[in-house]
Design a protein around this motif. Structure first.
Motif, PDB file in Angstrom:
ATOM      1  N   LYS A  60       2.204  -0.485 -18.225  1.00 22.91           N
ATOM      2  CA  LYS A  60       1.187   0.407 -18.796  1.00 22.91           C
ATOM      3  C   LYS A  60      -0.214  -0.197 -18.638  1.00 22.91           C
ATOM      4  CE  LYS A  60       0.511   3.202 -22.905  1.00 22.91           C
ATOM      5  NZ  LYS A  60      -0.916   3.012 -22.768  1.00 22.91           N
ATOM      6  N   MET A  61      -1.162   0.635 -18.245  1.00 19.09           N
ATOM      7  CA  MET A  61      -2.548   0.176 -18.134  1.00 19.09           C
ATOM      8  C   MET A  61      -3.160   0.067 -19.529  1.00 19.09           C
ATOM      9  SD  MET A  61      -3.545  -0.422 -15.055  1.00 19.09           S
ATOM     10  CE  MET A  61      -5.328  -0.183 -14.922  1.00 19.09           C
ATOM     11  N   PRO A  62      -4.227  -0.733 -19.678  1.00 19.73           N
ATOM     12  CA  PRO A  62      -4.883  -0.841 -20.990  1.00 19.73           C
ATOM     13  C   PRO A  62      -5.406   0.521 -21.449  1.00 19.73           C
ATOM     14  CG  PRO A  62      -5.783  -2.450 -19.433  1.00 19.73           C
ATOM     15  CD  PRO A  62      -4.856  -1.565 -18.658  1.00 19.73           C
ATOM     16  N   ASP A  63      -5.583   0.677 -22.755  1.00 20.75           N
ATOM     17  CA  ASP A  63      -6.179   1.917 -23.277  1.00 20.75           C
ATOM     18  C   ASP A  63      -7.578   2.075 -22.688  1.00 20.75           C
ATOM     19  OD1 ASP A  63      -3.958   2.261 -24.791  1.00 20.75           O
ATOM     20  OD2 ASP A  63      -4.800   1.252 -26.558  1.00 20.75           O
ATOM     21  N   GLU A  64      -7.936   3.348 -22.439  1.00 24.38           N
ATOM     22  CA  GLU A  64      -9.207   3.573 -21.749  1.00 24.38           C
ATOM     23  C   GLU A  64     -10.432   3.156 -22.548  1.00 24.38           C
ATOM     24  OE1 GLU A  64      -9.610   7.441 -19.888  1.00 24.38           O
ATOM     25  OE2 GLU A  64      -7.637   7.090 -18.990  1.00 24.38           O
ATOM     26  N   GLU A  65     -10.319   3.078 -23.877  1.00 21.21           N
ATOM     27  CA  GLU A  65     -11.519   2.623 -24.605  1.00 21.21           C
ATOM     28  C   GLU A  65     -11.710   1.109 -24.460  1.00 21.21           C
ATOM     29  OE1 GLU A  65      -9.074   4.392 -25.963  1.00 21.21           O
ATOM     30  OE2 GLU A  65      -8.487   3.646 -27.939  1.00 21.21           O
ATOM     31  N   ASP A  66     -10.664   0.410 -23.993  1.00 20.38           N
ATOM     32  CA  ASP A  66     -10.772  -1.043 -23.824  1.00 20.38           C
ATOM     33  C   ASP A  66     -11.118  -1.443 -22.391  1.00 20.38           C
ATOM     34  OD1 ASP A  66     -10.046  -1.387 -26.470  1.00 20.38           O
ATOM     35  OD2 ASP A  66      -7.892  -1.406 -25.976  1.00 20.38           O
ATOM     36  N   ALA A  67     -10.560  -0.725 -21.434  1.00 25.89           N
ATOM     37  CA  ALA A  67     -10.781  -1.127 -20.039  1.00 25.89           C
ATOM     38  C   ALA A  67     -10.579   0.037 -19.090  1.00 25.89           C
ATOM     39  CB  ALA A  67      -9.802  -2.238 -19.662  1.00 25.89           C
ATOM     40  N   ILE A  68     -11.492   0.148 -18.140  1.00 29.47           N
ATOM     41  CA  ILE A  68     -11.320   1.127 -17.063  1.00 29.47           C
ATOM     42  C   ILE A  68     -11.449   0.387 -15.737  1.00 29.47           C
ATOM     43  CG2 ILE A  68     -12.142   3.157 -18.328  1.00 29.47           C
ATOM     44  CD1 ILE A  68     -14.736   2.487 -16.466  1.00 29.47           C
TER      45      ILE A  68
ATOM     46  N   ASP B 242       0.830  -1.213   0.000  1.00 30.44           N
ATOM     47  CA  ASP B 242       0.000   0.000   0.000  1.00 30.44           C
ATOM     48  C   ASP B 242       0.863   1.261   0.000  1.00 30.44           C
ATOM     49  OD1 ASP B 242      -1.809  -2.004   0.377  1.00 30.44           O
ATOM     50  OD2 ASP B 242      -2.305  -1.473   2.440  1.00 30.44           O
ATOM     51  N   MET B 243       1.863   1.244   0.856  1.00 26.70           N
ATOM     52  CA  MET B 243       2.715   2.432   0.987  1.00 26.70           C
ATOM     53  C   MET B 243       3.583   2.622  -0.260  1.00 26.70           C
ATOM     54  SD  MET B 243       2.341   0.699   3.917  1.00 26.70           S
ATOM     55  CE  MET B 243       1.533   1.089   5.460  1.00 26.70           C
ATOM     56  N   TYR B 244       4.046   1.495  -0.795  1.00 24.80           N
ATOM     57  CA  TYR B 244       4.981   1.594  -1.921  1.00 24.80           C
ATOM     58  C   TYR B 244       4.279   2.181  -3.150  1.00 24.80           C
ATOM     59  CZ  TYR B 244       9.309   0.148  -4.317  1.00 24.80           C
ATOM     60  OH  TYR B 244      10.501   0.119  -4.984  1.00 24.80           O
ATOM     61  N   VAL B 245       3.072   1.702  -3.427  1.00 28.92           N
ATOM     62  CA  VAL B 245       2.384   2.226  -4.616  1.00 28.92           C
ATOM     63  C   VAL B 245       1.977   3.678  -4.385  1.00 28.92           C
ATOM     64  CG1 VAL B 245       0.094   1.299  -4.026  1.00 28.92           C
ATOM     65  CG2 VAL B 245       0.669   1.759  -6.401  1.00 28.92           C
ATOM     66  N   SER B 246       1.593   4.013  -3.146  1.00 27.02           N
ATOM     67  CA  SER B 246       1.219   5.399  -2.860  1.00 27.02           C
ATOM     68  C   SER B 246       2.423   6.332  -3.044  1.00 27.02           C
ATOM     69  CB  SER B 246       0.674   5.520  -1.432  1.00 27.02           C
ATOM     70  OG  SER B 246       0.354   6.863  -1.138  1.00 27.02           O
ATOM     71  N   ALA B 247       3.617   5.827  -2.740  1.00 27.17           N
ATOM     72  CA  ALA B 247       4.811   6.674  -2.853  1.00 27.17           C
ATOM     73  C   ALA B 247       5.392   6.683  -4.269  1.00 27.17           C
ATOM     74  CB  ALA B 247       5.879   6.187  -1.864  1.00 27.17           C
ATOM     75  N   ALA B 248       5.236   5.556  -4.996  1.00 23.06           N
ATOM     76  CA  ALA B 248       6.070   5.383  -6.197  1.00 23.06           C
ATOM     77  C   ALA B 248       5.323   5.288  -7.519  1.00 23.06           C
ATOM     78  CB  ALA B 248       6.916   4.107  -6.024  1.00 23.06           C
ATOM     79  N   ALA B 249       3.990   5.244  -7.495  1.00 16.74           N
ATOM     80  CA  ALA B 249       3.251   4.945  -8.737  1.00 16.74           C
ATOM     81  C   ALA B 249       3.527   5.961  -9.845  1.00 16.74           C
ATOM     82  CB  ALA B 249       1.758   4.914  -8.440  1.00 16.74           C
ATOM     83  N   ARG B 250       3.351   5.498 -11.063  1.00 14.60           N
ATOM     84  CA  ARG B 250       3.457   6.382 -12.229  1.00 14.60           C
ATOM     85  C   ARG B 250       2.068   6.501 -12.855  1.00 14.60           C
ATOM     86  NH1 ARG B 250       7.644   4.534 -16.678  1.00 14.60           N
ATOM     87  NH2 ARG B 250       9.108   5.147 -15.057  1.00 14.60           N
ATOM     88  N   SER B 251       1.691   7.693 -13.234  1.00 17.40           N
ATOM     89  CA  SER B 251       0.376   7.924 -13.836  1.00 17.40           C
ATOM     90  C   SER B 251       0.186   7.032 -15.073  1.00 17.40           C
ATOM     91  CB  SER B 251       0.299   9.409 -14.212  1.00 17.40           C
ATOM     92  OG  SER B 251      -0.810   9.631 -14.996  1.00 17.40           O
ATOM     93  N   GLY B 252      -0.992   6.433 -15.202  1.00 15.25           N
ATOM     94  CA  GLY B 252      -1.285   5.606 -16.377  1.00 15.25           C
ATOM     95  C   GLY B 252      -0.678   4.209 -16.313  1.00 15.25           C
ATOM     96  N   HIS B 253      -0.037   3.884 -15.190  1.00 12.58           N
ATOM     97  CA  HIS B 253       0.633   2.589 -15.074  1.00 12.58           C
ATOM     98  C   HIS B 253       0.237   1.874 -13.774  1.00 12.58           C
ATOM     99  CE1 HIS B 253       3.118   4.672 -17.985  1.00 12.58           C
ATOM    100  NE2 HIS B 253       3.692   3.520 -18.309  1.00 12.58           N
TER     101      HIS B 253
END
Ligand code: GLA
Length: 400
Positions: free
Chosen positions: A207-215, A181-192
């Motif tokens: 990388k997260m899926p394109d938004e037209e495919d999955a949210i 929990d702490m690691y992702v809160s400190a280190a996450a990258r937008s869109g990933h």
């Protein structure tokens, strides 16, 4: 009044303390896409930071104050005044001001590294529901560490911040949590999403899926849980028992065959099997996301839920019902769905097509209301960036 935590925290600071903060930081909550109850056993996890966040405003006192440091929670409408001259132990957990444990714990971590702690004033506001399984406490702890380190001119990297926040949670909040929990809160990258190997704390941004495919649709059962009531630490102890009996460095590295021929009790063997299989599922999930195979990724999410419910026994009827309804929408817009986080309540995470969200939320709501006579709460979130320093206007500047 604004519901934006940045505005709330800033306004409260100005009106309570009559001046501007020196530091303003934000730290996000998280939702875990897959890999639960494995971080403390050296497994793999894959959370994202979410757009719900905690914002902390902080300034040193001017030296004239004799009243101690002031910590104000906007959401709880409560101020605690604490003398930070000497180390501060945890407040009793059932006391009204015990939110301050999530602030004092991080401050004590910083003191333990040899820093002198000045008298200070702080305000905290958050859009993350408390106790809802979206890591409101980790966000607060990470935010306090980032704010304090910035104030003291003692920069740190996201992993060090996460480790300090985790230790704070162990010492002052009483939950022997893993680092996810702490690691992702400190280190996450937008869109990933953050693919974390909890043996080495190696983190890879996927990388997260394109938004037209999955949210990402988060559905809050509103069943509230505390992870310091013993059930969480009993799960962790079962993993330690399994490792002790089977040998090796990490339970996540055991094999199902070895568990089957081991002398573990039935219960401990089921916990161990979950850890081993869930870790493998996370690896497969990451590969599936990378090749945009949402059907495979979704199937792994459903399998993960089944394992958490039957082998690990951390689900509850509300979570099971939501995942069950989501199963009925497979191939009709839902890729996958599962409980997320510590369990015993909290939220499910559903990966679905954006054009199906209305239909799915309606189906969730209908079934949930029929069974439990109340509504779940929905959040749709993009994968957000990890904690950062804000300018008082609210614009992000580079991390320390
Ligand atoms: C809580 C803990 C985490 C992790 C999850 C379950 O959120 O804080 O460390 O163990 O439960 O995956």
């Amino acid at each position: 009044m604004s519901t934006d935590p940045t505005t709330k925290s800033l306004h409260a600071f100005r009106s309570l303390y009559g001046r501007e903060p020196e530091i303003l930081v934000r730290a996000p909550g998280r939702v875990n896409l897959i890999g639960d109850h494995v971080d403390y056993a050296g497994g793999m996890v894959m959370p994202i930071a979410i757009e719900l966040q905690t914002v902390i405003a902080l300034a040193r006192q001017d030296g004239r104050s004799t009243t101690g440091s002031r910590f104000h929670s906007v959401d709880l409408e409560r101020t605690e005044t604490i003398d930070l001259g000497t180390p501060v132990p945890a407040l009793p957990r059932d006391s009204k001001g015990s939110f301050v444990n999530y602030v004092i714990g991080p401050i004590e971590q910083i003191r333990s590294k040899g820093h002198v702690i000045p008298a200070m004033d702080m305000t905290i506001a958050s859009s993350i529901p408390m106790g809802g399984g979206l890591s409101s406490s980790a966000a607060l702890e990470v935010g306090v560490i980032l704010a304090m380190r910035t104030l003291l001119g003692a920069p740190s990297n996201p992993l060090e911040i996460a480790l300090e926040a985790q230790q704070a949670e162990h010492d002052h909040a009483g939950t022997p949590c893993g680092i996810m929990d702490m690691y992702v809160s400190a280190a996450a990258r937008s869109g990933h999403a953050s693919l974390i190997d909890c043996r080495t704390n190696e983190l890879r941004h996927v990388k997260m899926p394109d938004e037209e495919d999955a949210i990402v649709l988060i559905t809050d059962t509103t069943v509230r849980h505390t992870l310091n009531d013993g059930a969480y630490s009993r799960r962790r102890e079962a993993c330690e028992k399994a490792l002790e009996s089977m040998g090796g460095s990490y339970l996540s590295e055991a094999t199902v065959d070895a568990i089957e021929v081991s002398a573990l009790s039935d219960e401990v063997a089921r916990r161990a099997r979950h850890v081993v299989e869930e870790t493998e599922r996370v690896r497969r999930f990451a590969r599936a996301l990378e090749r945009k195979d949402l059907e495979e990724a979704g199937a792994l999410m459903f399998e993960s839920h089944e394992s958490l419910a039957s082998l690990y026994e951390v689900s509850c009827p509300e979570l099971d019902l939501l995942v069950n309804v989501a199963e009925g929408w497979r191939g009709k817009g839902v890729h996958g769905s599962r409980m997320t986080g510590g369990g015993f309540g909290g939220c499910t995470v559903t990966l679905c097509r954006p054009d199906a969200v209305d239909g799915i939320t309606h189906a969730f709501e209908k079934a949930f209301e029929e069974a439990f006579a109340r509504k779940p709460v929905f959040h749709v979130s993009r994968a957000a960036a990890g904690a950062s320093i804000l300018e008082p206007e609210g614009s992000a500047s580079p991390k320390v």
